[in-house]
Design a protein around this motif. Structure first.
Motif, PDB file in Angstrom:
ATOM      1  N   TRP A 191      64.922  23.850  45.927  1.00  0.00           N
ATOM      2  CA  TRP A 191      64.016  23.226  45.003  1.00  0.00           C
ATOM      3  C   TRP A 191      62.656  23.039  45.712  1.00  0.00           C
ATOM      4  CZ3 TRP A 191      61.263  19.392  47.697  1.00  0.00           C
ATOM      5  CH2 TRP A 191      61.869  19.187  49.020  1.00  0.00           C
ATOM      6  N   ARG A 192      62.382  23.623  46.882  1.00  0.00           N
ATOM      7  CA  ARG A 192      60.940  23.594  47.325  1.00  0.00           C
ATOM      8  C   ARG A 192      60.288  24.483  46.615  1.00  0.00           C
ATOM      9  NH1 ARG A 192      62.420  23.880  53.694  1.00  0.00           N
ATOM     10  NH2 ARG A 192      63.776  25.359  52.590  1.00  0.00           N
ATOM     11  N   GLY A 193      60.826  25.512  46.150  1.00  0.00           N
ATOM     12  CA  GLY A 193      60.075  26.627  45.249  1.00  0.00           C
ATOM     13  C   GLY A 193      59.471  26.268  43.959  1.00  0.00           C
ATOM     14  N   ALA A 194      60.233  25.279  43.365  1.00  0.00           N
ATOM     15  CA  ALA A 194      59.934  24.503  42.284  1.00  0.00           C
ATOM     16  C   ALA A 194      58.742  23.822  42.519  1.00  0.00           C
ATOM     17  CB  ALA A 194      61.152  23.514  41.611  1.00  0.00           C
ATOM     18  N   VAL A 195      58.773  23.007  43.573  1.00  0.00           N
ATOM     19  CA  VAL A 195      57.710  22.060  43.899  1.00  0.00           C
ATOM     20  C   VAL A 195      56.378  22.846  44.157  1.00  0.00           C
ATOM     21  CG1 VAL A 195      56.643  20.183  45.458  1.00  0.00           C
ATOM     22  CG2 VAL A 195      59.327  20.188  44.754  1.00  0.00           C
ATOM     23  N   LEU A 196      56.552  24.027  44.927  1.00  0.00           N
ATOM     24  CA  LEU A 196      55.530  24.973  45.228  1.00  0.00           C
ATOM     25  C   LEU A 196      54.973  25.384  43.999  1.00  0.00           C
ATOM     26  CD1 LEU A 196      56.547  27.074  48.197  1.00  0.00           C
ATOM     27  CD2 LEU A 196      54.452  25.790  47.816  1.00  0.00           C
ATOM     28  N   LEU A 197      55.616  25.745  42.868  1.00  0.00           N
ATOM     29  CA  LEU A 197      55.054  26.163  41.576  1.00  0.00           C
ATOM     30  C   LEU A 197      54.391  25.119  40.883  1.00  0.00           C
ATOM     31  CD1 LEU A 197      58.047  28.363  40.425  1.00  0.00           C
ATOM     32  CD2 LEU A 197      55.868  29.190  41.289  1.00  0.00           C
ATOM     33  N   ALA A 198      54.709  23.827  41.027  1.00  0.00           N
ATOM     34  CA  ALA A 198      54.246  22.750  40.249  1.00  0.00           C
ATOM     35  C   ALA A 198      52.924  22.524  41.048  1.00  0.00           C
ATOM     36  CB  ALA A 198      55.409  21.604  40.667  1.00  0.00           C
ATOM     37  N   LEU A 199      52.773  22.629  42.335  1.00  0.00           N
ATOM     38  CA  LEU A 199      51.552  22.393  43.034  1.00  0.00           C
ATOM     39  C   LEU A 199      50.677  23.595  42.531  1.00  0.00           C
ATOM     40  CD1 LEU A 199      49.655  21.891  45.467  1.00  0.00           C
ATOM     41  CD2 LEU A 199      51.105  23.111  46.932  1.00  0.00           C
ATOM     42  N   SER A 200      51.039  24.568  42.567  1.00  0.00           N
ATOM     43  CA  SER A 200      50.074  25.740  41.930  1.00  0.00           C
ATOM     44  C   SER A 200      49.567  25.500  40.490  1.00  0.00           C
ATOM     45  CB  SER A 200      50.754  27.323  41.943  1.00  0.00           C
ATOM     46  OG  SER A 200      50.979  27.695  43.379  1.00  0.00           O
ATOM     47  N   ALA A 201      50.477  25.057  39.651  1.00  0.00           N
ATOM     48  CA  ALA A 201      50.073  24.713  38.431  1.00  0.00           C
ATOM     49  C   ALA A 201      49.209  23.469  38.202  1.00  0.00           C
ATOM     50  CB  ALA A 201      51.224  24.232  37.570  1.00  0.00           C
ATOM     51  N   CYS A 202      49.341  22.374  39.112  1.00  0.00           N
ATOM     52  CA  CYS A 202      48.500  21.364  39.082  1.00  0.00           C
ATOM     53  C   CYS A 202      47.172  21.872  39.478  1.00  0.00           C
ATOM     54  CB  CYS A 202      48.943  20.177  40.183  1.00  0.00           C
ATOM     55  SG  CYS A 202      50.226  19.270  39.470  1.00  0.00           S
ATOM     56  N   VAL A 203      46.952  22.566  40.504  1.00  0.00           N
ATOM     57  CA  VAL A 203      45.733  23.079  41.091  1.00  0.00           C
ATOM     58  C   VAL A 203      44.947  23.843  39.743  1.00  0.00           C
ATOM     59  CG1 VAL A 203      44.453  24.741  42.353  1.00  0.00           C
ATOM     60  CG2 VAL A 203      46.458  23.165  43.419  1.00  0.00           C
ATOM     61  N   PHE A 204      45.560  24.829  39.168  1.00  0.00           N
ATOM     62  CA  PHE A 204      45.032  25.643  38.132  1.00  0.00           C
ATOM     63  C   PHE A 204      44.930  24.514  36.977  1.00  0.00           C
ATOM     64  CE2 PHE A 204      46.373  27.147  33.677  1.00  0.00           C
ATOM     65  CZ  PHE A 204      45.273  28.246  33.816  1.00  0.00           C
ATOM     66  N   ALA A 212      38.628  13.090  31.677  1.00  0.00           N
ATOM     67  CA  ALA A 212      38.511  13.077  32.925  1.00  0.00           C
ATOM     68  C   ALA A 212      39.467  12.621  33.948  1.00  0.00           C
ATOM     69  CB  ALA A 212      37.332  12.246  33.274  1.00  0.00           C
ATOM     70  N   ALA A 213      40.139  11.538  33.320  1.00  0.00           N
ATOM     71  CA  ALA A 213      41.348  10.866  34.041  1.00  0.00           C
ATOM     72  C   ALA A 213      42.431  12.073  34.012  1.00  0.00           C
ATOM     73  CB  ALA A 213      41.673   9.816  33.266  1.00  0.00           C
ATOM     74  N   VAL A 214      42.659  12.943  33.043  1.00  0.00           N
ATOM     75  CA  VAL A 214      43.644  13.918  33.177  1.00  0.00           C
ATOM     76  C   VAL A 214      43.331  14.981  34.326  1.00  0.00           C
ATOM     77  CG1 VAL A 214      44.818  15.709  31.985  1.00  0.00           C
ATOM     78  CG2 VAL A 214      44.543  13.501  30.835  1.00  0.00           C
ATOM     79  N   ALA A 247      43.975  13.459  37.527  1.00  0.00           N
ATOM     80  CA  ALA A 247      45.493  13.274  37.745  1.00  0.00           C
ATOM     81  C   ALA A 247      46.254  14.556  38.145  1.00  0.00           C
ATOM     82  CB  ALA A 247      46.166  12.853  36.446  1.00  0.00           C
ATOM     83  N   PHE A 248      45.669  16.038  37.544  1.00  0.00           N
ATOM     84  CA  PHE A 248      46.208  17.068  38.047  1.00  0.00           C
ATOM     85  C   PHE A 248      46.055  17.165  39.486  1.00  0.00           C
ATOM     86  CE2 PHE A 248      46.754  18.116  33.652  1.00  0.00           C
ATOM     87  CZ  PHE A 248      47.994  18.635  33.481  1.00  0.00           C
ATOM     88  N   ALA A 249      44.681  17.025  40.012  1.00  0.00           N
ATOM     89  CA  ALA A 249      44.226  16.994  41.487  1.00  0.00           C
ATOM     90  C   ALA A 249      45.357  16.019  42.278  1.00  0.00           C
ATOM     91  CB  ALA A 249      42.881  16.687  41.672  1.00  0.00           C
ATOM     92  N   ALA A 250      45.551  14.785  41.900  1.00  0.00           N
ATOM     93  CA  ALA A 250      46.509  13.827  42.484  1.00  0.00           C
ATOM     94  C   ALA A 250      47.864  14.508  42.462  1.00  0.00           C
ATOM     95  CB  ALA A 250      46.500  12.461  41.659  1.00  0.00           C
ATOM     96  N   GLY A 251      48.390  15.108  41.413  1.00  0.00           N
ATOM     97  CA  GLY A 251      49.626  15.573  41.203  1.00  0.00           C
ATOM     98  C   GLY A 251      49.687  16.777  42.512  1.00  0.00           C
ATOM     99  N   ALA A 252      48.794  17.488  42.610  1.00  0.00           N
ATOM    100  CA  ALA A 252      48.755  18.707  43.592  1.00  0.00           C
ATOM    101  C   ALA A 252      48.854  17.848  45.075  1.00  0.00           C
ATOM    102  CB  ALA A 252      47.409  19.508  43.507  1.00  0.00           C
ATOM    103  N   VAL A 253      48.330  17.062  45.176  1.00  0.00           N
ATOM    104  CA  VAL A 253      48.409  16.220  46.669  1.00  0.00           C
ATOM    105  C   VAL A 253      49.764  15.597  46.870  1.00  0.00           C
ATOM    106  CG1 VAL A 253      47.525  14.291  48.068  1.00  0.00           C
ATOM    107  CG2 VAL A 253      45.757  15.636  46.659  1.00  0.00           C
ATOM    108  N   VAL A 254      50.168  15.014  45.638  1.00  0.00           N
ATOM    109  CA  VAL A 254      51.541  14.681  45.929  1.00  0.00           C
ATOM    110  C   VAL A 254      52.772  15.743  46.245  1.00  0.00           C
ATOM    111  CG1 VAL A 254      53.799  13.696  44.386  1.00  0.00           C
ATOM    112  CG2 VAL A 254      51.316  12.618  44.302  1.00  0.00           C
ATOM    113  N   CYS A 255      52.477  16.993  45.582  1.00  0.00           N
ATOM    114  CA  CYS A 255      53.492  18.056  45.804  1.00  0.00           C
ATOM    115  C   CYS A 255      53.428  18.512  47.263  1.00  0.00           C
ATOM    116  CB  CYS A 255      52.988  19.236  44.832  1.00  0.00           C
ATOM    117  SG  CYS A 255      53.740  19.070  43.241  1.00  0.00           S
TER     118      CYS A 255
END
Length: 302
Positions: free
Chosen positions: A185-198, A228-230, A233-241
């Protein structure tokens, strides 16, 4: 405009090189491909409890990702031709500085090199990287046939995002195929982290208080404040990951989260200015800083 038939074959490499220097900007795209691949590989390996060090396979993955990004950039130049004729008349394909045939030749060479590099890794690596390139070609065909995908920005973004995810799957999947990591499952979170940064950077570069007529900005569709909020929010999502992945390894493992100060500052400045666009140095710094910090964390921390 110079036609393909009047361009001597001997000049094609030089024309492609000029296209790459102008439209692919190695200091941007190559740096991004390098840092993204290193951060994804190093983080995946470090989560297994194994010290990470780059290897020959690492540089094959880095080169493959960079060439895949170049392939996709050449493809974008062709599929955006009609839009560029109106809004970006100085683009190389519009002016004839490069032809569609020459771009397709560059795509073919990039694909061949990628196949050769990954054949040395594993058959799975070849299939995974070709899946990303193939999806890019499929998306181009869908955009030609579907006006909503072509013209509705958010729908187009949703259709394009799998390319980014598939390239991340290539890096992670090739590690799993080599036995370097065990997929979980950690692989999925890593991919989500990369996607949020992008996606933070993608929204940041297309968020502004005003836009010229016909310009494709997310802030035109959502409004400046919501766009701007979105973006934030993606930066915040990267932090959560990062918290989900690295909190069990102690507070030191969360040091890359401090890079989130950049998008926080960007949001504050954009909101206060009420004019102009999102401060791009902050967005670019968040992308580069996050990937670099994750790589350093994996190389330094046990």
């Amino acid at each position: 405009m110079t036609s393909a038939s009047t361009v001597p074959v001997s000049r094609v490499p030089a024309r492609l090189a000029r296209f790459v220097l102008r439209m692919f900007r190695p200091h941007v795209y190559v740096t991004y491909g390098l840092l993204w691949t290193l951060s994804l590989e190093s983080s995946a390996v470090s989560l297994t409890g194994t010290p990470w060090r780059p290897s020959g396979a690492t540089w094959a993955r880095v080169t493959s990702v960079v060439l895949a990004l170049l392939f996709l950039r050449m493809l974008d130049e062709q599929k955006d031709l009609e839009y560029d004729r109106v809004h970006h008349p100085d683009r190389p394909l519009v002016t004839g500085a490069i032809t569609a045939g020459e771009l397709r030749a560059g795509m073919a060479v990039s694909t061949a090199v990628v196949i050769c590099l990954n054949a040395a890794l594993s058959p799975a690596a070849v299939l995974l990287v070709l899946a990303a390139l193939g999806y890019g070609l499929l998306l181009a065909a869908v955009e030609r046939l579907s006006a909503p995908v072509r013209d509705r920005q958010l729908l187009g973004l949703a259709a394009a995002c799998p390319v980014q995810v598939l390239l991340g799957c290539y890096v992670y999947g090739s590690l799993a195929a080599a036995g370097t990591v065990t997929a979980d499952w950690r692989g999925a979170v890593l991919l989500a982290l990369s996607a949020c940064v992008f996606l933070h950077f993608e929204f940041a570069r297309k968020t502004a208080w005003q836009a010229p007529p016909g310009e494709r900005l997310y802030s035109v569709v959502l409004g400046p404040r919501r766009s701007a909020a979105v973006t934030a929010a993606f930066a915040a999502g990267a932090v959560v990951c990062q918290i989900v992945l690295f909190l069990p390894y102690g507070p030191a493992g969360l040091l890359p989260c401090l890079i989130a100060a950049l998008p926080a500052w960007g949001l504050r400045r954009f909101s206060a200015a009420r004019r102009g666009c999102w401060p791009m140095p902050a967005a670019a710094g968040f992308v580069a800083g996050t990937h670099l910090a994750l790589t350093v964390r994996a190389a330094v921390l046990p």
